[in-house]
Design a protein around this motif. Sequence first.
Motif, PDB file in Angstrom:
ATOM      1  N   VAL A 267     -16.533   4.653  24.815  1.00  0.00           N
ATOM      2  CA  VAL A 267     -17.686   3.814  25.160  1.00  0.00           C
ATOM      3  C   VAL A 267     -18.884   4.695  25.495  1.00  0.00           C
ATOM      4  N   LYS A 268     -18.652   5.708  26.316  1.00  0.00           N
ATOM      5  CA  LYS A 268     -19.723   6.622  26.719  1.00  0.00           C
ATOM      6  C   LYS A 268     -20.370   7.286  25.503  1.00  0.00           C
ATOM      7  N   ASN A 269     -19.556   7.610  24.490  1.00  0.00           N
ATOM      8  CA  ASN A 269     -20.059   8.281  23.290  1.00  0.00           C
ATOM      9  C   ASN A 269     -20.554   7.310  22.217  1.00  0.00           C
ATOM     10  N   GLY A 270     -20.464   5.994  22.471  1.00  0.00           N
ATOM     11  CA  GLY A 270     -20.924   5.009  21.500  1.00  0.00           C
ATOM     12  C   GLY A 270     -19.995   4.798  20.329  1.00  0.00           C
ATOM     13  N   ASN A 271     -18.691   5.106  20.506  1.00  0.00           N
ATOM     14  CA  ASN A 271     -17.733   4.988  19.408  1.00  0.00           C
ATOM     15  C   ASN A 271     -16.750   3.832  19.554  1.00  0.00           C
ATOM     16  N   PHE A 272     -16.968   2.931  20.496  1.00  0.00           N
ATOM     17  CA  PHE A 272     -15.999   1.852  20.744  1.00  0.00           C
ATOM     18  C   PHE A 272     -16.669   0.496  20.584  1.00  0.00           C
ATOM     19  N   LYS A 273     -16.073  -0.347  19.751  1.00  0.00           N
ATOM     20  CA  LYS A 273     -16.563  -1.711  19.580  1.00  0.00           C
ATOM     21  C   LYS A 273     -15.619  -2.720  20.210  1.00  0.00           C
ATOM     22  N   GLY A 274     -14.321  -2.463  20.171  1.00  0.00           N
ATOM     23  CA  GLY A 274     -13.355  -3.389  20.739  1.00  0.00           C
ATOM     24  C   GLY A 274     -11.940  -2.920  20.483  1.00  0.00           C
ATOM     25  N   GLY A 275     -10.988  -3.661  21.004  1.00  0.00           N
ATOM     26  CA  GLY A 275      -9.588  -3.338  20.796  1.00  0.00           C
ATOM     27  C   GLY A 275      -8.723  -4.115  21.760  1.00  0.00           C
ATOM     28  N   ASN A 276      -7.453  -4.191  21.439  1.00  0.00           N
ATOM     29  CA  ASN A 276      -6.496  -4.899  22.288  1.00  0.00           C
ATOM     30  C   ASN A 276      -5.081  -4.451  21.960  1.00  0.00           C
ATOM     31  N   PRO A 277      -4.188  -4.533  22.961  1.00  0.00           N
ATOM     32  CA  PRO A 277      -2.771  -4.355  22.650  1.00  0.00           C
ATOM     33  C   PRO A 277      -2.274  -5.606  21.927  1.00  0.00           C
ATOM     34  N   LEU A 278      -1.196  -5.460  21.208  1.00  0.00           N
ATOM     35  CA  LEU A 278      -0.588  -6.588  20.493  1.00  0.00           C
ATOM     36  C   LEU A 278       0.830  -6.791  21.000  1.00  0.00           C
ATOM     37  N   MET A 279       1.278  -8.026  21.023  1.00  0.00           N
ATOM     38  CA  MET A 279       2.648  -8.342  21.422  1.00  0.00           C
ATOM     39  C   MET A 279       3.610  -7.744  20.392  1.00  0.00           C
ATOM     40  N   PRO A 280       4.801  -7.327  20.814  1.00  0.00           N
ATOM     41  CA  PRO A 280       5.727  -6.693  19.871  1.00  0.00           C
ATOM     42  C   PRO A 280       6.272  -7.646  18.804  1.00  0.00           C
ATOM     43  N   ALA A 281       6.468  -8.894  19.131  1.00  0.00           N
ATOM     44  CA  ALA A 281       7.014  -9.847  18.155  1.00  0.00           C
ATOM     45  C   ALA A 281       5.889 -10.477  17.356  1.00  0.00           C
ATOM     46  N   GLY A 282       6.203 -10.876  16.157  1.00  0.00           N
ATOM     47  CA  GLY A 282       5.217 -11.529  15.307  1.00  0.00           C
ATOM     48  C   GLY A 282       5.907 -12.245  14.166  1.00  0.00           C
ATOM     49  N   LYS A 283       5.138 -12.675  13.219  1.00  0.00           N
ATOM     50  CA  LYS A 283       5.648 -13.341  12.018  1.00  0.00           C
ATOM     51  C   LYS A 283       5.124 -12.612  10.794  1.00  0.00           C
ATOM     52  N   HIS A 284       5.903 -12.645   9.745  1.00  0.00           N
ATOM     53  CA  HIS A 284       5.493 -12.112   8.455  1.00  0.00           C
ATOM     54  C   HIS A 284       5.500 -13.258   7.457  1.00  0.00           C
ATOM     55  N   VAL A 285       4.479 -13.328   6.636  1.00  0.00           N
ATOM     56  CA  VAL A 285       4.419 -14.294   5.537  1.00  0.00           C
ATOM     57  C   VAL A 285       4.360 -13.468   4.262  1.00  0.00           C
ATOM     58  N   ARG A 286       5.325 -13.710   3.337  1.00  0.00           N
ATOM     59  CA  ARG A 286       5.411 -12.878   2.142  1.00  0.00           C
ATOM     60  C   ARG A 286       5.500 -13.704   0.877  1.00  0.00           C
ATOM     61  N   GLY A 287       4.943 -13.130  -0.163  1.00  0.00           N
ATOM     62  CA  GLY A 287       5.138 -13.609  -1.515  1.00  0.00           C
ATOM     63  C   GLY A 287       4.494 -14.935  -1.857  1.00  0.00           C
ATOM     64  N   ARG A 288       4.650 -15.273  -3.112  1.00  0.00           N
ATOM     65  CA  ARG A 288       4.065 -16.516  -3.634  1.00  0.00           C
ATOM     66  C   ARG A 288       4.639 -17.750  -2.957  1.00  0.00           C
ATOM     67  N   ASP A 289       5.902 -17.637  -2.524  1.00  0.00           N
ATOM     68  CA  ASP A 289       6.539 -18.774  -1.868  1.00  0.00           C
ATOM     69  C   ASP A 289       6.189 -18.868  -0.386  1.00  0.00           C
ATOM     70  N   ARG A 290       5.427 -17.882   0.088  1.00  0.00           N
ATOM     71  CA  ARG A 290       4.979 -17.847   1.483  1.00  0.00           C
ATOM     72  C   ARG A 290       6.143 -17.977   2.469  1.00  0.00           C
ATOM     73  N   ILE A 291       7.143 -17.129   2.259  1.00  0.00           N
ATOM     74  CA  ILE A 291       8.328 -17.116   3.115  1.00  0.00           C
ATOM     75  C   ILE A 291       7.933 -16.554   4.470  1.00  0.00           C
ATOM     76  N   VAL A 292       8.270 -17.277   5.526  1.00  0.00           N
ATOM     77  CA  VAL A 292       7.951 -16.846   6.886  1.00  0.00           C
ATOM     78  C   VAL A 292       9.215 -16.306   7.533  1.00  0.00           C
ATOM     79  N   THR A 293       9.123 -15.092   8.061  1.00  0.00           N
ATOM     80  CA  THR A 293      10.234 -14.481   8.781  1.00  0.00           C
ATOM     81  C   THR A 293       9.709 -13.899  10.093  1.00  0.00           C
TER      82      THR A 293
END
Length: 110
Positions: free
Chosen positions: A33-59
């Motif tokens: 921030v002091k050097n003007g190189n930060f716009k934003g950021g956040n930690p992310l939760m470890p679990a999530g979802k993946h959507v894959r392929g033409r069939d949009r399979i969610v896992t």
Amino acid sequence: MLIREDLDSYGKMTPEEMQEDIARHIQWVEELVKNGNFKGGNPLMPAGKHVRGRDRIVTDGPYIETKEGISGFYFLLAPSLEEATEIARGCPSLSTGGTVEIREVLDTGQ
């Protein structure tokens, strides 16, 4: 900048080690921030979802066999990918075995 951590070792940190890790990130962000190189950021939760392929399979994800997961992101401000890469070399996660991926945001003219 995407931060990838070893999910197994990250989950085994003591509360004190977690606080130290958080403190290192806070200190680094304050410098960005002091050097003007930060716009934003956040930690992310470890679990999530993946959507894959033409069939949009969610896992669920990340998968059991996955050793690394994206734990957070920083939106860096830099005039070039090379400078952003040099800034990213200071990321505290690297000292605990993490990796970072640096990508430029595509300018869509908006």
